[in-house]
Motif scaffolding. Structure first.
Motif, short mmCIF file in Angstrom:
data_model
loop_
_atom_site.label_atom_id
_atom_site.label_comp_id
_atom_site.label_asym_id
_atom_site.label_seq_id
_atom_site.Cartn_x
_atom_site.Cartn_y
_atom_site.Cartn_z
N SER A 320 0.65 -1.18 -0.09
CA SER A 320 -0.13 -0.03 0.07
C SER A 320 0.94 1.17 0.07
O SER A 320 2.11 1.07 0.50
N ASN A 322 0.63 3.45 2.11
CA ASN A 322 1.22 4.02 3.32
C ASN A 322 2.31 3.30 3.65
O ASN A 322 3.20 3.89 4.42
N ASN A 323 2.77 2.08 3.29
CA ASN A 323 3.78 1.20 3.44
C ASN A 323 4.92 1.74 2.43
O ASN A 323 5.91 0.68 2.31
N ASP A 341 -4.35 2.29 -0.13
CA ASP A 341 -4.60 1.81 1.15
C ASP A 341 -6.20 1.14 1.42
O ASP A 341 -6.03 0.21 2.11
#
Length: 416
Positions: A320, A322-323, A341
């Motif tokens: 994602s 976010n990662n 996400d």
């Protein structure tokens, strides 16, 4: 789960008093200090009282304890240690308010019969994704998270006019904070410039992101100039063996990767993936526009995209943004998703045989195209890249030979 806190006062002699809290919600911003107001009426001294702030419905409830003229926080919840305090000079005036440093979560606190509500006011800057062509227009999706109460999501055109959009999808995370997502179908304009605003009007907070959407595979839009344009954008991607999962087999020229049944004799390195069958490109970049193509023909599952330099390569990985991963994937031969996400299903009319990946670093944009029909698949947009990015590849497992075809980094064709 919403946390509920209670303040208790005890005293050995009979004194009648009321405990008062605020009539309106207390607004707190994550990372800043906040005061939970609580007062005695009449304003008798609380110096000789026992004052206890605690969280109910938990086995470990103590937030702050004042007793025998001093704080006694030996049994305090560990996450609150060093972060809570009363106001010693104000206790004699009946002020038993609690200060919490570095506020992090939603709290519903009770000062006897008065509810003190704390809200995180500011969510994340919205992220805009481009889903492709739908219903005669281009589908854009705006997503933001970390809000409470639930905010409003508004789409606007380049002149600031509100656009009719779909309903706002809402989800909550493990902290009971709202994740909001709203899509809109837009028509191409001269500017192709659109804005998503996320508003919390009660708290007078707003975050916005502006995106410039690409035209229909703009890289290929003018055939006569295609060769010149692609040569300027194309980078020579090769695979980095130091990052390859031990069951991945790389070709000698490092342009192909497939999954094997046995572990290869690769040295154990910090940068190597050890659980997910993945490999990064050798060449990274931290500025500019870049384009490359990958042949995915005859495969029933794969993952492609880019990853930032600091990603975790060990253990289970969640793909994602976010990662640190901006990817799309194929599963089960016909299920395509963008790994945002919140995953986005992609309805493709033609199964891509070759996928083009285009990155505009300064615009925070990662786009995917089907090369054969020059169609747009999906775009991640509105991100702020702050470190080096690398091409990301996963041929996925070979599934007893049914997915043994390699991913192939292909030369960009000059024709078409």
């Amino acid at each position: 789960m919403t946390n509920v806190f209670v303040l208790k006062h005890s005293i050995q002699i009979q004194i009648l008093f009321e405990v008062l809290g605020p009539a309106d919600p207390v607004v707190a911003v994550a990372g800043e200090d906040v005061v939970l107001p609580c007062y005695l009426k009449p304003n008798i001294s609380a110096v000789d009282l026992s004052v206890e702030w605690f969280r109910v419905w938990t086995d470990d409830p103590l937030v702050h304890l004042y007793r025998d003229h001093e704080d006694r926080n030996e049994n305090q919840i560990p996450s609150y240690r060093g972060r809570t305090s009363l106001f010693p000079e104000e206790l004699r005036n009946g002020n038993t308010s609690l200060k919490v440093k570095n506020f992090q979560c939603i709290l519903n606190t009770f000062c006897f019969s008065y509810t003190i509500s704390l809200f995180i006011a500011i969510g994340t800057r919205p992220v805009i994704s481009i889903e492709g062509y739908k219903q005669g227009g281009i589908s854009l999706v705006c997503e933001s998270k970390g809000w409470y109460p639930q905010p409003e999501v508004v789409w606007m055109d380049s002149e600031g006019h509100s656009l009719p959009a779909g309903h706002t999808e809402t989800h909550t995370d493990s902290m009971d904070l709202f994740i909001v997502r709203r899509s809109v179908i837009v028509q191409e304009t001269k500017t192709n410039r659109f804005t998503c605003q996320v508003l919390q009007q009660d708290l007078n907070e707003m975050k916005e992101t502006i995106t410039n959407i690409p035209g229909k595979l703009h890289i290929f839009s003018i055939n006569s100039s295609k060769q010149t344009v692609l040569k300027k954008l194309t980078i020579d991607v090769t695979l980095d063996p130091d990052t390859a999962h031990p069951k991945l087999i790389l070709s000698q020229d490092r342009k192909q990767v497939r999954h094997g049944d046995t572990w290869q004799d690769y040295p154990d390195k910090l940068e190597r993936f050890n659980n997910v069958v993945s490999v990064l490109g050798k060449e990274g970049f931290s500025s500019g526009k870049h384009y490359w193509e990958v042949q995915v023909e005859d495969k029933n599952k794969w993952t492609l995209g880019v990853a930032r330099e600091s990603i975790s390569r060990k253990g289970k990985i969640s793909l994602s943004p976010n990662n640190g991963y901006w990817t799309i994937w194929l599963r089960n031969g016909n299920v395509y998703k963008a790994r945002a996400d919140l995953s986005v299903s992609l309805n493709l009319s033609v199964k891509p045989q070759k996928v083009g990946v285009y990155v505009h670093y300064e615009e925070g944009q990662v786009s995917f195209y089907s090369v054969e029909d020059k169609s747009h698949i999906y775009t991640f947009s509105g991100y702020k890249f702050t470190e080096k990015l690398y091409p990301y590849f996963s041929p996925c497992t070979n599934d007893d030979g049914t997915n043994s075809t390699p991913l192939i980094i292909s030369p960009v064709s000059d024709t078409g």
